[in-house]
Write a protein that holds these residues in place. Structure first.
Motif, PDB file in Angstrom:
ATOM      1  N   ILE A 178       8.100   8.543  -6.005  1.00  0.00           N
ATOM      2  CA  ILE A 178       8.017   7.162  -5.509  1.00  0.00           C
ATOM      3  C   ILE A 178       8.173   7.158  -3.991  1.00  0.00           C
ATOM      4  O   ILE A 178       7.429   6.477  -3.270  1.00  0.00           O
ATOM      5  N   GLY A 179       9.142   7.920  -3.487  1.00  0.00           N
ATOM      6  CA  GLY A 179       9.321   8.022  -2.049  1.00  0.00           C
ATOM      7  C   GLY A 179       8.105   8.605  -1.352  1.00  0.00           C
ATOM      8  O   GLY A 179       7.679   8.120  -0.287  1.00  0.00           O
ATOM      9  N   GLN A 180       7.522   9.633  -1.946  1.00  0.00           N
ATOM     10  CA  GLN A 180       6.338  10.255  -1.353  1.00  0.00           C
ATOM     11  C   GLN A 180       5.166   9.287  -1.302  1.00  0.00           C
ATOM     12  O   GLN A 180       4.487   9.168  -0.277  1.00  0.00           O
ATOM     13  N   ARG A 181       4.939   8.564  -2.414  1.00  0.00           N
ATOM     14  CA  ARG A 181       3.816   7.625  -2.447  1.00  0.00           C
ATOM     15  C   ARG A 181       4.029   6.480  -1.463  1.00  0.00           C
ATOM     16  O   ARG A 181       3.079   6.001  -0.836  1.00  0.00           O
ATOM     17  N   ALA A 182       5.278   6.018  -1.353  1.00  0.00           N
ATOM     18  CA  ALA A 182       5.566   4.946  -0.393  1.00  0.00           C
ATOM     19  C   ALA A 182       5.271   5.404   1.029  1.00  0.00           C
ATOM     20  O   ALA A 182       4.679   4.661   1.826  1.00  0.00           O
ATOM     21  N   ALA A 183       5.672   6.637   1.353  1.00  0.00           N
ATOM     22  CA  ALA A 183       5.408   7.168   2.694  1.00  0.00           C
ATOM     23  C   ALA A 183       3.911   7.349   2.925  1.00  0.00           C
ATOM     24  O   ALA A 183       3.396   7.046   4.013  1.00  0.00           O
ATOM     25  N   GLN A 184       3.195   7.833   1.916  1.00  0.00           N
ATOM     26  CA  GLN A 184       1.738   8.009   2.047  1.00  0.00           C
ATOM     27  C   GLN A 184       1.058   6.665   2.279  1.00  0.00           C
ATOM     28  O   GLN A 184       0.149   6.555   3.114  1.00  0.00           O
ATOM     29  N   LEU A 185       1.494   5.647   1.552  1.00  0.00           N
ATOM     30  CA  LEU A 185       0.918   4.314   1.708  1.00  0.00           C
ATOM     31  C   LEU A 185       1.207   3.761   3.098  1.00  0.00           C
ATOM     32  O   LEU A 185       0.322   3.171   3.744  1.00  0.00           O
ATOM     33  N   LEU A 186       2.414   3.971   3.581  1.00  0.00           N
ATOM     34  CA  LEU A 186       2.752   3.500   4.922  1.00  0.00           C
ATOM     35  C   LEU A 186       1.909   4.209   5.985  1.00  0.00           C
ATOM     36  O   LEU A 186       1.425   3.581   6.933  1.00  0.00           O
ATOM     37  N   LEU A 187       1.721   5.513   5.819  1.00  0.00           N
ATOM     38  CA  LEU A 187       0.907   6.264   6.784  1.00  0.00           C
ATOM     39  C   LEU A 187      -0.539   5.768   6.799  1.00  0.00           C
ATOM     40  O   LEU A 187      -1.160   5.688   7.860  1.00  0.00           O
ATOM     41  N   ARG A 188      -1.060   5.411   5.619  1.00  0.00           N
ATOM     42  CA  ARG A 188      -2.422   4.862   5.569  1.00  0.00           C
ATOM     43  C   ARG A 188      -2.502   3.553   6.336  1.00  0.00           C
ATOM     44  O   ARG A 188      -3.483   3.283   7.029  1.00  0.00           O
ATOM     45  N   ARG A 189      -1.461   2.733   6.211  1.00  0.00           N
ATOM     46  CA  ARG A 189      -1.479   1.452   6.917  1.00  0.00           C
ATOM     47  C   ARG A 189      -1.276   1.628   8.417  1.00  0.00           C
ATOM     48  O   ARG A 189      -1.744   0.818   9.215  1.00  0.00           O
ATOM     49  N   LEU A 190      -0.568   2.655   8.819  1.00  0.00           N
ATOM     50  CA  LEU A 190      -0.458   2.946  10.244  1.00  0.00           C
ATOM     51  C   LEU A 190      -1.817   3.346  10.811  1.00  0.00           C
ATOM     52  O   LEU A 190      -2.171   2.980  11.934  1.00  0.00           O
ATOM     53  N   ASP A 191      -2.596   4.088  10.029  1.00  0.00           N
ATOM     54  CA  ASP A 191      -3.934   4.499  10.468  1.00  0.00           C
ATOM     55  C   ASP A 191      -4.905   3.325  10.472  1.00  0.00           C
ATOM     56  O   ASP A 191      -5.785   3.239  11.337  1.00  0.00           O
ATOM     57  N   ASN A 192      -4.755   2.420   9.489  1.00  0.00           N
ATOM     58  CA  ASN A 192      -5.684   1.294   9.377  1.00  0.00           C
ATOM     59  C   ASN A 192      -4.930   0.064   8.866  1.00  0.00           C
ATOM     60  O   ASN A 192      -4.853  -0.180   7.659  1.00  0.00           O
ATOM     61  N   PRO A 193      -4.353  -0.735   9.769  1.00  0.00           N
ATOM     62  CA  PRO A 193      -3.542  -1.895   9.348  1.00  0.00           C
ATOM     63  C   PRO A 193      -4.326  -2.959   8.588  1.00  0.00           C
ATOM     64  O   PRO A 193      -3.723  -3.817   7.940  1.00  0.00           O
ATOM     65  N   SER A 194      -5.651  -2.926   8.639  1.00  0.00           N
ATOM     66  CA  SER A 194      -6.448  -3.987   8.019  1.00  0.00           C
ATOM     67  C   SER A 194      -6.745  -3.747   6.546  1.00  0.00           C
ATOM     68  O   SER A 194      -7.328  -4.611   5.894  1.00  0.00           O
ATOM     69  N   ILE A 195      -6.366  -2.578   5.998  1.00  0.00           N
ATOM     70  CA  ILE A 195      -6.681  -2.322   4.593  1.00  0.00           C
ATOM     71  C   ILE A 195      -5.884  -3.278   3.707  1.00  0.00           C
ATOM     72  O   ILE A 195      -4.768  -3.688   4.050  1.00  0.00           O
ATOM     73  N   PRO A 196      -6.438  -3.672   2.555  1.00  0.00           N
ATOM     74  CA  PRO A 196      -5.743  -4.620   1.667  1.00  0.00           C
ATOM     75  C   PRO A 196      -4.420  -4.043   1.167  1.00  0.00           C
ATOM     76  O   PRO A 196      -4.247  -2.823   1.067  1.00  0.00           O
ATOM     77  N   ALA A 197      -3.485  -4.926   0.845  1.00  0.00           N
ATOM     78  CA  ALA A 197      -2.202  -4.504   0.281  1.00  0.00           C
ATOM     79  C   ALA A 197      -2.432  -3.815  -1.062  1.00  0.00           C
ATOM     80  O   ALA A 197      -3.297  -4.208  -1.840  1.00  0.00           O
ATOM     81  N   GLU A 198      -1.654  -2.777  -1.321  1.00  0.00           N
ATOM     82  CA  GLU A 198      -1.777  -2.010  -2.568  1.00  0.00           C
ATOM     83  C   GLU A 198      -0.520  -2.192  -3.414  1.00  0.00           C
ATOM     84  O   GLU A 198       0.594  -2.263  -2.899  1.00  0.00           O
ATOM     85  N   PHE A 199      -0.728  -2.225  -4.736  1.00  0.00           N
ATOM     86  CA  PHE A 199       0.350  -2.352  -5.705  1.00  0.00           C
ATOM     87  C   PHE A 199       0.268  -1.126  -6.609  1.00  0.00           C
ATOM     88  O   PHE A 199      -0.636  -1.022  -7.441  1.00  0.00           O
ATOM     89  N   ILE A 200       1.175  -0.181  -6.424  1.00  0.00           N
ATOM     90  CA  ILE A 200       1.109   1.104  -7.119  1.00  0.00           C
ATOM     91  C   ILE A 200       2.246   1.195  -8.127  1.00  0.00           C
ATOM     92  O   ILE A 200       3.426   1.091  -7.761  1.00  0.00           O
ATOM     93  N   GLU A 201       1.903   1.371  -9.399  1.00  0.00           N
ATOM     94  CA  GLU A 201       2.891   1.597 -10.456  1.00  0.00           C
ATOM     95  C   GLU A 201       2.690   2.991 -11.022  1.00  0.00           C
ATOM     96  O   GLU A 201       1.599   3.334 -11.469  1.00  0.00           O
ATOM     97  N   MET A 202       3.749   3.777 -11.026  1.00  0.00           N
ATOM     98  CA  MET A 202       3.683   5.161 -11.451  1.00  0.00           C
ATOM     99  C   MET A 202       4.219   5.321 -12.872  1.00  0.00           C
ATOM    100  O   MET A 202       5.096   4.554 -13.306  1.00  0.00           O
ATOM    101  N   PRO A 203       3.709   6.297 -13.612  1.00  0.00           N
ATOM    102  CA  PRO A 203       4.224   6.520 -14.967  1.00  0.00           C
ATOM    103  C   PRO A 203       5.627   7.116 -14.941  1.00  0.00           C
ATOM    104  O   PRO A 203       6.015   7.780 -13.985  1.00  0.00           O
ATOM    105  N   ALA A 204       6.376   6.839 -15.989  1.00  0.00           N
ATOM    106  CA  ALA A 204       7.710   7.417 -16.158  1.00  0.00           C
ATOM    107  C   ALA A 204       7.713   8.256 -17.430  1.00  0.00           C
ATOM    108  O   ALA A 204       6.829   8.127 -18.281  1.00  0.00           O
TER     109      ALA A 204
END
Length: 392
Positions: A350-376
Motif C-alpha cells: 500500500i505504501g509503495q503504490r501510494a508513493a508511485q501514485l504520488l510520483l506520477r502526479r508530480l510528473d503530470n499534475p493534470s492526470i485524473p484522480a485514481e482510486f486503487i483498491e488492493m487485494p488482501a
C-alpha cells in the motif's frame, strides 16, 4: 610488518535499517526535538516491534551520522537535524530542497500485541523505498501514538497538513482519522500539492486513494467460515460512517446472503471505553447453544481480542465454542497464545503504490484522480478450525 586496514561501520540488518530510518525521520520531523532524550531502548524496541539489539544498532548508526550524541551509560540526546542530516564526514552538504520532501502524515500506532511492526511503520517502509529510488525523501509527520477524540484528531491533522504546505513539501501521503472534519482543508491542500489518502477517503472530497478492497476481503473471510461448516456467523462491528467499515459490513452481508445463512450483525460501542458494556454481544452470545453463533468475524483485530476476553467471561472458549477471526493482521495471536485467523492487509505494498501514485502526479499534475483498491489475503490460524460435524 602488516598494517591492518580500518574497516567501515558494520553492515546493518534489514530490521536495523528500518529502525534507523524510522528514528531518523522522527528526528527530522521534530517529533524528537533538539536536546531531547530518546526513549529508552526497551521503549523503542516495544514501539517498533524489534529486539533491543536492533535498536542499539540503529542508535550506533545515528551517532555515526551525527544526528544524536551519547555518553557512556546514558540515553542518547538528539542533536541538530538541520546541521547534521545533510552533512558528510568532510564538509556540510547542500540543504535538501523542500520540494524533494514528501510528508507522510499519520498516527504511528502500536500496541502490546503487535509483533511484526505497526501497520503504519510498514506503510512508511513501502513509501520510503519507492521515494528514495526516485530521489525524494519521506518525512514522517507523526500525529501521535493513537487517535483521540474527533476534535483533537482534526486539530492535529490540520496542523500537519498546513505545515506540509507552508514549508514547501512536494506532496503529502495522508492517513486520515478525522473523517468528518477538515474537508475544506484537504480539498485546498490537494489543489496545491499532490495528496494521496490511504486506508480511507475523506467524504465529499475527490483525492487520490490507495487502500485494500475491504468488501471483497470480508466477503472471502465470511465465506471461509461458512465453508468450514458454520451456519450462524456473527459479524462484530462498530457503526462508523467510513468506507472501510461500511465496505466490510457489506462484504459480510453479501457472503451470508449468497450462502442462505442468517445475518447476525452485532454492533458494539464506537468509543473504546473499556467500562462501556457490550449489551448486544452479551445478549447474542447468551442465547441457547443451538441458537447462538458458532463463529464471529470481527471488523478488526483489536475487536477480536476484546471479544475473546468477553466470551471467556461468559464461559465460552475460542475456538471450541466460537471460531474467531479478525481483520488487518497486526495481531497474530490472542493473549492466550492462540493464533488469530485474520485478513492480512499488504501494508508495505500500500505504501509503495501510494508513493508511485504520488510520483506520477508530480510528473503530470493534470492526470485524473485514481482510486486503487488492493487485494488482501486470509491468514488462517488456530482460532478458526473446521466445525465438528453435528456441532452447529
Amino acid at each position: 610488518m602488516n598494517t591492518a586496514i580500518p574497516s567501515g561501520p558494520p553492515a546493518l540488518t534489514r530490521g536495523a535499517l528500518r529502525a534507523t530510518a524510522t528514528l531518523r525521520e522522527r528526528i527530522a520531523s521534530g517529533f524528537y526535538g533538539t536536546g531531547d532524550w530518546l526513549p529508552t531502548e526497551r521503549a523503542l524496541a516495544e514501539d517498533l516491534g524489534v529486539h533491543r539489539r536492533v535498536i542499539r544498532a540503529a542508535i550506533d548508526e545515528l551517532v555515526r551520522e551525527g544526528m544524536i550524541s551519547q555518553k557512556p551509560h546514558c540515553r542518547p540526546v538528539v542533536g541538530r537535524p538541520a546541521e547534521t542530516r545533510m552533512s558528510t564526514p568532510d564538509k556540510e552538504g547542500p540543504a535538501l530542497p523542500a520540494s524533494n520532501l514528501i510528508a507522510l502524515i499519520m498516527w504511528h500506532g502500536g500496541g502490546r500485541l503487535e509483533r511484526a511492526g505497526t501497520a503504519q511503520a510498514r506503510i512508511f517502509w513501502g513509501v520510503n523505498d519507492q521515494l528514495a529510488e526516485a530521489g525524494y525523501h519521506a518525512v514522517f509527520l507523526d500525529l501521535g501514538r493513537n487517535p483521540g477524540a474527533e476534535e483533537e484528531n482534526a486539530l492535529r491533522e490540520a496542523a500537519h497538513l498546513n505545515y506540509a504546505v507552508n514549508h514547501g513539501f512536494g506532496g503529502v501521503i495522508f492517513y486520515p482519522y478525522a473523517y468528518r472534519s477538515n474537508r475544506t482543508l484537504v480539498k485546498w491542500v490537494s489543489q496545491h500539492i499532490p495528496l494521496i489518502t490511504i486506508d480511507r477517503v475523506v467524504s465529499g472530497v475527490e483525492t487520490n486513494f490507495v487502500g485494500v478492497n475491504n468488501y471483497q476481503a470480508m466477503f472471502e473471510m465470511t465465506t471461509q467460515l461458512l465453508r468450514q461448516g458454520h451456519r450462524r456467523v456473527a459479524y462484530i462491528t462498530k457503526n462508523e460512517p467510513i468506507h472501510p467499515v461500511q465496505d466490510r459490513l457489506q462484504g459480510y452481508i453479501a457472503a451470508v446472503r449468497a450462502a442462505g445463512a442468517p445475518q447476525m450483525v452485532v454492533s458494539i460501542p464506537s468509543t473504546d471505553n473499556p467500562e462501556e458494556p457490550w449489551r448486544i454481544v452479551d445478549a447474542v452470545f447468551r442465547l441457547p447453544e443451538g441458537e447462538r453463533p458458532t463463529a464471529a468475524a470481527c471488523f478488526n483485530d483489536y475487536t477480536a481480542v476484546k471479544l475473546a476476553e468477553y466470551l471467556q467471561r461468559l464461559g465460552l472458549s475460542i475456538p471450541k465454542d466460537v471460531a474467531l477471526s479478525g481483520f488487518d493482521d497486526i495481531i497474530q495471536a490472542l493473549p492466550s497464545g492462540l493464533g488469530l485467523t485474520t485478513v492480512a492487509q499488504p501494508y508495505e505494498e500500500i505504501g509503495q503504490r501510494a508513493a508511485q501514485l504520488l510520483l506520477r502526479r508530480l510528473d503530470n499534475p493534470s492526470i485524473p484522480a485514481e482510486f486503487i483498491e488492493m487485494p488482501a489475503q486470509i491468514s488462517l490460524r488456530e482460532s478458526t478450525p473446521e466445525l465438528t460435524p453435528g456441532a452447529d
